[in-house]
Design an enzyme around this catalytic site. Structure first.
Site, PDB file in Angstrom:
ATOM      1  N   GLU A 243       0.725  -1.110   0.200  1.00 47.60           N
ATOM      2  CA  GLU A 243       0.281  -0.229  -0.399  1.00 47.60           C
ATOM      3  C   GLU A 243       1.008   0.992  -0.185  1.00 47.60           C
ATOM      4  O   GLU A 243       0.852   2.283  -0.339  1.00 47.60           O
ATOM      5  CB  GLU A 243      -0.378  -0.371   1.453  1.00 47.60           C
ATOM      6  CG  GLU A 243      -1.644  -1.071   1.655  1.00 47.60           C
ATOM      7  CD  GLU A 243      -3.273  -0.910   2.314  1.00 47.60           C
ATOM      8  OE1 GLU A 243      -3.287   0.156   2.416  1.00 47.60           O
ATOM      9  OE2 GLU A 243      -2.888  -2.063   2.328  1.00 47.60           O
ATOM     10  N   HIS A 259      10.152 -25.835   4.688  1.00 48.18           N
ATOM     11  CA  HIS A 259       9.950 -27.437   3.949  1.00 48.18           C
ATOM     12  C   HIS A 259       8.862 -26.737   2.742  1.00 48.18           C
ATOM     13  O   HIS A 259       8.792 -27.471   2.162  1.00 48.18           O
ATOM     14  CB  HIS A 259       8.292 -27.721   5.131  1.00 48.18           C
ATOM     15  CG  HIS A 259       9.412 -27.638   6.026  1.00 48.18           C
ATOM     16  ND1 HIS A 259       9.371 -29.261   6.938  1.00 48.18           N
ATOM     17  CD2 HIS A 259       9.821 -27.298   7.877  1.00 48.18           C
ATOM     18  CE1 HIS A 259      10.321 -28.820   8.072  1.00 48.18           C
ATOM     19  NE2 HIS A 259      10.491 -27.602   8.326  1.00 48.18           N
ATOM     20  N   LYS A 352     -14.052  -0.914  -4.095  1.00 49.62           N
ATOM     21  CA  LYS A 352     -15.057  -1.351  -3.188  1.00 49.62           C
ATOM     22  C   LYS A 352     -15.853  -0.116  -3.820  1.00 49.62           C
ATOM     23  O   LYS A 352     -17.222  -0.108  -3.576  1.00 49.62           O
ATOM     24  CB  LYS A 352     -14.541  -0.691  -1.514  1.00 49.62           C
ATOM     25  CG  LYS A 352     -13.559  -0.906  -1.548  1.00 49.62           C
ATOM     26  CD  LYS A 352     -13.103  -0.266  -0.022  1.00 49.62           C
ATOM     27  CE  LYS A 352     -12.392  -0.817   1.264  1.00 49.62           C
ATOM     28  NZ  LYS A 352     -11.802  -0.252   2.455  1.00 49.62           N
TER      29      LYS A 352
HETATM   30  O1  PA5 Z   1      -5.716  -0.272   4.478  1.00 51.53           O
HETATM   31  C1  PA5 Z   1      -6.427   0.151   3.776  1.00 51.53           C
HETATM   32  O2  PA5 Z   1      -6.713   0.409   3.821  1.00 51.53           O
HETATM   33  C2  PA5 Z   1      -7.354  -1.292   4.314  1.00 51.53           C
HETATM   34  O3  PA5 Z   1      -6.781  -2.149   4.054  1.00 51.53           O
HETATM   35  C3  PA5 Z   1      -8.604  -1.055   4.588  1.00 51.53           C
HETATM   36  O4  PA5 Z   1      -8.124  -0.988   5.984  1.00 51.53           O
HETATM   37  C4  PA5 Z   1      -9.755  -1.999   4.410  1.00 51.53           C
HETATM   38  O5  PA5 Z   1     -10.113  -1.977   3.131  1.00 51.53           O
HETATM   39  C5  PA5 Z   1     -10.917  -2.127   5.417  1.00 51.53           C
HETATM   40  O6  PA5 Z   1     -11.372  -0.932   5.563  1.00 51.53           O
HETATM   41  P1  PA5 Z   1     -11.779  -0.002   7.047  1.00 51.53           P
HETATM   42  O7  PA5 Z   1     -10.113   0.103   7.917  1.00 51.53           O
HETATM   43  O8  PA5 Z   1     -11.947   1.081   6.845  1.00 51.53           O
HETATM   44  O9  PA5 Z   1     -13.022  -1.190   6.960  1.00 51.53           O
END
Ligand code: PA5
Length: 358
Positions: A243, A259, A352
């Site tokens: 990310e 393994h 999303k």
């Molecule tokens: O890093 C991110 O933005 C995602 O991994 C979110 O955490 C994930 O999509 C879930 O969303 P939220 O944290 O708002 O529940």
């Protein structure tokens, strides 16, 4: 692991260079970890919830950046966890969830459909529910249902709210009888992290540990190995490479990787550039320490780089958080070296939106 003088001058990571790429100041959120821990503790304790008894233990239901807190809390508690503490990263709860289980629904936005499905499922099963969120549908439902909400500060990317999600999971574990009170350990860890921020932050020397690691890893696919306490942190590093730096990264754990994955390194050079990182800890089993050394040696010719990274600190809380901070900084610095703004996660959000329009 020393970078050559030419490397450090060509691939500079000084505050100005970082700020020029890090347009939304993800660095500020990362180095704010000590203060966020203190604020998270204050927010969790201010809910003034009275403990209850869940012999079935705790399920932390959440996704991505909101789920990691449960896994880190479990690692911090180690042998002090007196009941099962598990993560549920999907639309449903484990089959054994009963009214004797507590379900912590963790969603930064409060609008994550998998977490909302777990919230409903927990209610239908009669499990004790707690929510940790900054708002959204989850906060709305919890308020309507009289479910306690542990608040989270607004204005973060979900993954940058790791302090809040971790402290909330520790607090939920304490409240339902699955873990001890951890407030003092969190305070001590926050002080320790302040020192590490000085040692590793933007103002740190060009040969500080995260800057050297970033230069060693920015042009390879990182394959990160954890073991025991460091396994969920290896996953955190992987997701932060994804990310923050927008690059593929993979994780596995020892001893299991000896393994299978160890064999896969054979053809790695024919397929691309892969680097191995092993996350080590003072409490790692001695045989696993031997495995790290041997595995590193045996895959070394097929990796662009291999690194063993040690956790820092005395308590498990300090050690876990030291590696979380280090990984967050390494991935931020890698993003800078790649010229990638670490904050946006456009494709994740686009997915999303497409799901929501179905
Ligand atoms: O890093 C991110 O933005 C995602 O991994 C979110 O955490 C994930 O999509 C879930 O969303 P939220 O944290 O708002 O529940």
């Amino acid at each position: 692991m020393a970078a050559s003088p030419s490397e450090t001058t060509e691939l500079r990571l000084d505050p100005e260079t970082i700020a020029a790429v890090d347009a939304s100041d993800m660095l500020g959120d990362i180095v704010g970890l000590p203060e966020q821990l203190r604020d998270a503790l204050w927010k969790a304790e201010s809910t003034n919830l009275q403990p209850w008894d869940s012999p079935g233990g705790l399920v932390v239901a959440g996704m991505g950046g909101s789920a990691i807190g449960g896994a880190l809390a479990r690692a911090m508690l180690g042998d002090h966890a007196s009941r099962p503490i598990l993560a549920s990263r999907t639309y449903g709860l484990p089959a054994w969830t009963t009214p004797d289980t507590t379900v912590l629904c963790a969603s930064y936005s409060g609008d994550t459909e998998e977490t909302l499905a777990c919230y409903e499922a927990a209610g239908a099963l009669g499990a004790a529910r707690v929510a940790v969120t900054s708002g959204g549908k989850l906060a709305e439902l919890a308020r309507a249902d009289g479910v306690p909400v542990i608040p989270v500060a607004g204005g973060f990317q979900p993954r940058a709210a790791v302090a809040y999600m971790t402290v909330a999971a520790l607090e939920a574990a304490r409240l339902c009888g699955a873990g001890p009170r951890m407030g003092a350990e969190i305070d001590v860890a926050a002080d320790h992290l302040e020192q590490l921020v000085v040692e590793w932050g933007a103002e740190s020397p060009e040969d500080s540990e995260p800057k050297l690691l970033a230069r060693a890893l920015y042009d390879s696919v990182p394959v990160i190995a954890g073991a025991g306490l460091t396994s969920p942190i290896a996953y955190r590093w992987k997701t932060q490479f994804n990310e923050n730096a927008k690059m593929p990264a993979f994780t596995h754990e020892l001893p299991e990787l000896d393994h299978n994955e160890i064999v896969g390194w054979h053809d790695a050079p024919a397929l691309g550039r892969f680097a191995a990182v092993f996350l080590d800890d003072s409490d790692t089993h001695p045989r696993i320490k031997e495995r790290i050394a041997l595995t590193r040696e045996m895959i070394g010719d097929n990796a662009t780089a291999t690194h063993v990274v040690q956790s820092r600190g005395d308590t498990a809380v300090q050690r876990v958080l030291s590696l979380v901070l280090l990984g967050d900084l390494v991935t931020l610095y890698v993003a800078v070296l790649r010229g990638t703004d670490p904050t946006p996660v456009d494709v994740l959000e686009a997915l999303k939106r497409r799901l929501a329009s179905d």
